[in-house]
Motif scaffolding. Structure first.
Motif, PDB file in Angstrom:
ATOM      1  N   SER A  86       0.794  -1.309  -0.011  1.00 51.78           N
ATOM      2  CA  SER A  86      -0.018  -0.034   0.015  1.00 51.78           C
ATOM      3  C   SER A  86       0.900   1.187   0.008  1.00 51.78           C
ATOM      4  N   GLU A  87       2.040   1.068   0.347  1.00 50.79           N
ATOM      5  CA  GLU A  87       2.832   2.313   0.350  1.00 50.79           C
ATOM      6  C   GLU A  87       3.769   2.246  -1.147  1.00 50.79           C
ATOM      7  N   TYR A  88       4.126   1.283  -1.458  1.00 48.98           N
ATOM      8  CA  TYR A  88       4.764   1.277  -2.638  1.00 48.98           C
ATOM      9  C   TYR A  88       4.001   1.771  -4.063  1.00 48.98           C
ATOM     10  N   ARG A  89       2.885   1.599  -4.039  1.00 49.31           N
ATOM     11  CA  ARG A  89       1.892   2.058  -5.139  1.00 49.31           C
ATOM     12  C   ARG A  89       1.856   3.493  -5.408  1.00 49.31           C
ATOM     13  N   TYR A  90       2.168   4.006  -4.114  1.00 49.73           N
ATOM     14  CA  TYR A  90       1.904   5.687  -4.166  1.00 49.73           C
ATOM     15  C   TYR A  90       3.350   6.233  -3.952  1.00 49.73           C
ATOM     16  N   ARG A  91       4.450   5.827  -3.763  1.00 48.06           N
ATOM     17  CA  ARG A  91       5.614   6.579  -3.734  1.00 48.06           C
ATOM     18  C   ARG A  91       6.281   6.679  -4.816  1.00 48.06           C
ATOM     19  N   ASP A 112      -3.877  -4.366  -2.397  1.00 47.54           N
ATOM     20  CA  ASP A 112      -2.883  -3.482  -2.738  1.00 47.54           C
ATOM     21  C   ASP A 112      -1.724  -4.179  -3.099  1.00 47.54           C
ATOM     22  N   THR A 113      -1.621  -5.168  -3.036  1.00 46.96           N
ATOM     23  CA  THR A 113      -0.406  -6.183  -3.755  1.00 46.96           C
ATOM     24  C   THR A 113      -0.584  -6.111  -5.291  1.00 46.96           C
ATOM     25  N   LEU A 114      -1.855  -6.400  -5.839  1.00 46.54           N
ATOM     26  CA  LEU A 114      -2.317  -6.521  -6.952  1.00 46.54           C
ATOM     27  C   LEU A 114      -1.791  -4.955  -7.652  1.00 46.54           C
ATOM     28  N   ALA A 115      -2.347  -3.900  -6.896  1.00 47.76           N
ATOM     29  CA  ALA A 115      -2.177  -2.647  -7.550  1.00 47.76           C
ATOM     30  C   ALA A 115      -0.713  -2.330  -7.507  1.00 47.76           C
ATOM     31  N   ASN A 351     -10.992 -16.346  22.585  1.00 45.86           N
ATOM     32  CA  ASN A 351     -11.309 -15.642  21.354  1.00 45.86           C
ATOM     33  C   ASN A 351     -11.843 -16.705  20.333  1.00 45.86           C
ATOM     34  N   ASP A 352     -12.410 -16.173  19.020  1.00 43.94           N
ATOM     35  CA  ASP A 352     -12.617 -17.049  17.903  1.00 43.94           C
ATOM     36  C   ASP A 352     -11.296 -17.180  17.294  1.00 43.94           C
ATOM     37  N   VAL A 353     -10.459 -18.210  17.243  1.00 42.92           N
ATOM     38  CA  VAL A 353      -9.149 -18.212  16.813  1.00 42.92           C
ATOM     39  C   VAL A 353      -9.210 -18.014  15.493  1.00 42.92           C
ATOM     40  N   ASP A 354      -9.823 -18.889  14.657  1.00 43.80           N
ATOM     41  CA  ASP A 354      -9.948 -18.774  13.166  1.00 43.80           C
ATOM     42  C   ASP A 354     -10.410 -17.488  12.318  1.00 43.80           C
ATOM     43  N   LYS A 355     -11.294 -16.992  13.270  1.00 44.18           N
ATOM     44  CA  LYS A 355     -11.982 -15.783  12.704  1.00 44.18           C
ATOM     45  C   LYS A 355     -11.900 -14.403  13.707  1.00 44.18           C
ATOM     46  N   PRO A 356     -10.826 -13.903  13.721  1.00 46.04           N
ATOM     47  CA  PRO A 356     -10.572 -12.870  14.987  1.00 46.04           C
ATOM     48  C   PRO A 356     -11.367 -11.614  14.516  1.00 46.04           C
ATOM     49  N   ARG A 357     -11.703 -10.840  15.346  1.00 47.83           N
ATOM     50  CA  ARG A 357     -12.671  -9.619  15.037  1.00 47.83           C
ATOM     51  C   ARG A 357     -12.185  -8.852  13.902  1.00 47.83           C
ATOM     52  N   ASN A 358     -12.733  -7.930  13.303  1.00 47.47           N
ATOM     53  CA  ASN A 358     -12.480  -6.972  12.262  1.00 47.47           C
ATOM     54  C   ASN A 358     -11.629  -7.443  11.396  1.00 47.47           C
ATOM     55  N   LEU A 359     -11.269  -8.714  11.220  1.00 51.87           N
ATOM     56  CA  LEU A 359     -10.462  -9.094   9.873  1.00 51.87           C
ATOM     57  C   LEU A 359     -11.178 -10.071   8.951  1.00 51.87           C
ATOM     58  N   ALA A 360     -10.416  -9.973   7.692  1.00 52.04           N
ATOM     59  CA  ALA A 360     -11.001 -10.799   6.592  1.00 52.04           C
ATOM     60  C   ALA A 360      -9.666 -11.652   5.996  1.00 52.04           C
ATOM     61  N   LYS A 361      -9.915 -12.736   5.713  1.00 50.69           N
ATOM     62  CA  LYS A 361      -9.117 -13.620   5.278  1.00 50.69           C
ATOM     63  C   LYS A 361      -8.078 -13.022   4.067  1.00 50.69           C
ATOM     64  N   SER A 362      -8.890 -12.449   3.286  1.00 51.22           N
ATOM     65  CA  SER A 362      -8.423 -11.899   1.999  1.00 51.22           C
ATOM     66  C   SER A 362      -8.760 -10.462   1.876  1.00 51.22           C
ATOM     67  N   VAL A 363      -7.811  -9.496   1.949  1.00 57.38           N
ATOM     68  CA  VAL A 363      -8.399  -8.209   2.034  1.00 57.38           C
ATOM     69  C   VAL A 363      -8.235  -7.627   0.262  1.00 57.38           C
ATOM     70  N   THR A 364      -9.490  -7.802  -0.064  1.00 53.18           N
ATOM     71  CA  THR A 364      -9.604  -7.330  -1.399  1.00 53.18           C
ATOM     72  C   THR A 364     -10.010  -5.572  -1.913  1.00 53.18           C
ATOM     73  N   VAL A 365     -10.011  -5.174  -0.831  1.00 56.54           N
ATOM     74  CA  VAL A 365     -10.426  -3.449  -0.631  1.00 56.54           C
ATOM     75  C   VAL A 365      -9.179  -3.051  -0.245  1.00 56.54           C
ATOM     76  N   GLU A 366      -8.953  -1.792  -0.810  1.00 58.27           N
ATOM     77  CA  GLU A 366      -7.841  -0.914  -0.451  1.00 58.27           C
ATOM     78  C   GLU A 366      -7.831  -0.360   1.146  1.00 58.27           C
TER      79      GLU A 366
END
Ligand code: M6R
Length: 366
Positions: A86-91, A112-115, A351-366
């Motif tokens: 996410s830093e690389y793409r804008y620097r 971000d990696t794709l971008a 805690n819900d080990v496999d599904k931690p709060r606020n997170l997604a497995k694959s981050v397909t938004v910026e």
């Protein structure tokens, strides 16, 4: 589908010896004592022209890439720059004619990696992807792909994907060094033999995890802790700290061991846990003296050291031992008990080990 394990994360931690074997399969040539990467489009003549390498990734994949930077530079002497995608793409990174860009992504779908990859491609760089998912966007858009063959990773917290990324990165660094003639054959043969031993060493380590479980139970009560290490140990510290935060929600920070005294040492008080990684023999003495610094301020120190390391036994309050291997390969062993530490600490906190709060497995938004 969890094969009798309580959580995907634990299953995936246990799968690492198998993942290491699959990732190495067919890529180590016993006759020539070298690496073969038949899938690589990049020809040896092109490799000899590479002037710089850029690595881009996010999260845990970024931590694997950090180890990659260190190992590739050490074995090939090609300068490697590394950025969070996410830093690389804008620097506006400087991409020249002979820049190779390596993107690391388990899912192959991280926005971000794709971008970052697309940005680099527009500037004419050759893009080499390291990914776990065949047919993913990263795999399709790169000029070259090395698959990690870790198998599907379901738990949000990445474990086997990280370690198989390390294995691919080691093989890539060795392959580049073969093409460039920058590493003597004896060291290469030695490293390969040690790589091939890793799966058995990890199997042995996973047989008895009671000490790690006990320590995790103790840490589960704390609100704040530090990881410290030098060199590759610092890179593993970053990954261990992320893993712990992600699933246990305990605040932790990773620091280069020598950096703490430049500010954050102020946060160490009586009983603050400090997990000190010291698998790099060449840096051991320095790290031990950093451990003494934090102990003098009341820290409770858990060392991570190579089997038989007596200095650590004398200095730390607890020691987690990991098997001996080539100094560059230690991240592939030392991270494992720290994955387990995060797992058991999260479990102890309910805690819900496999599904931690606020997170997604694959981050397909910026
Ligand atoms: O699929 P990717 O490897 O591109 O994902 C990158 C990060 O989102 C990922 O590693 C994340 O940091 C993990 N949840 C960490 O365990």
């Amino acid at each position: 589908e969890k094969d009798g394990y309580d959580h995907y994360m634990l299953k995936e931690i246990a799968e690492q010896p198998r993942a290491y074997r699959d990732t190495m399969l067919g890529r180590i040539d016993g006759d020539s004592h070298g690496i073969v990467l038949p899938e690589l489009q990049l020809a040896p003549e092109q490799i000899r022209q590479i002037q710089h390498i850029h690595m881009v990734a996010c999260g845990t994949a970024y931590h694997a890439a950090l180890v990659g930077k260190a190992v590739i530079e050490r074995l090939t002497r090609i300068p490697v720059e590394i950025d969070v995608a996410s830093e690389y793409r804008y620097r506006q990174p400087i991409i020249r004619e002979h820049t190779l860009v390596i993107a690391v992504s388990q899912s192959g779908e991280t926005a971000d990696t794709l971008a970052a990859m697309r940005e680099a491609k527009l500037s004419g760089a050759h893009i080499l992807a390291i990914t776990n998912v065949v047919g993913s966007s990263v795999a399709r858009e790169a000029d070259d792909v090395l698959f990690t063959w870790a198998g599907p990773e379901i738990a949000v917290a990445s474990t086997k994907a990280y370690t198989s990324q390390l294995i691919v990165i080691y093989m890539l660094a060795l392959y580049l060094s073969q093409c460039l003639n920058t590493l003597d054959a004896v060291t290469r043969t030695e490293m390969l033999a040690m790589m091939e031993r890793l799966p058995v060493q990890i199997e042995e380590m996973l047989e008895d995890t009671r000490r790690v479980q006990r320590i995790a139970g103790e840490l589960a009560e704390c609100g704040n802790l530090f990881f410290i290490g030098r060199g590759l140990d610092y890179m593993v510290a970053l990954e261990a700290s992320l893993k712990l935060k992600e699933i246990s929600y305990i605040h932790s920070e990773a620091y280069p061991a020598g950096e703490l005294k430049h500010g954050s040492l102020a946060l160490i008080e009586e009983g603050t846990p400090v997990i000190a990684l010291a698998t790099q023999e060449a840096l051991l003495e320095k790290t031990i003296s950093n451990i003494k610094e934090v102990k003098a301020r009341g820290a409770y120190v858990i060392g991570v050291a190579l089997e038989g390391n007596m200095d650590m036994a004398k200095t730390a309050d607890e020691v987690i031992y990991v098997p001996r291997t080539h100094p560059l390969l230690t991240p592939a062993v030392s991270v494992i008990p720290l994955q387990l530490l995060a797992y058991y600490a999260a479990l102890a906190r309910g805690n819900d080990v496999d599904k931690p709060r606020n997170l997604a497995k694959s981050v397909t938004v910026e």
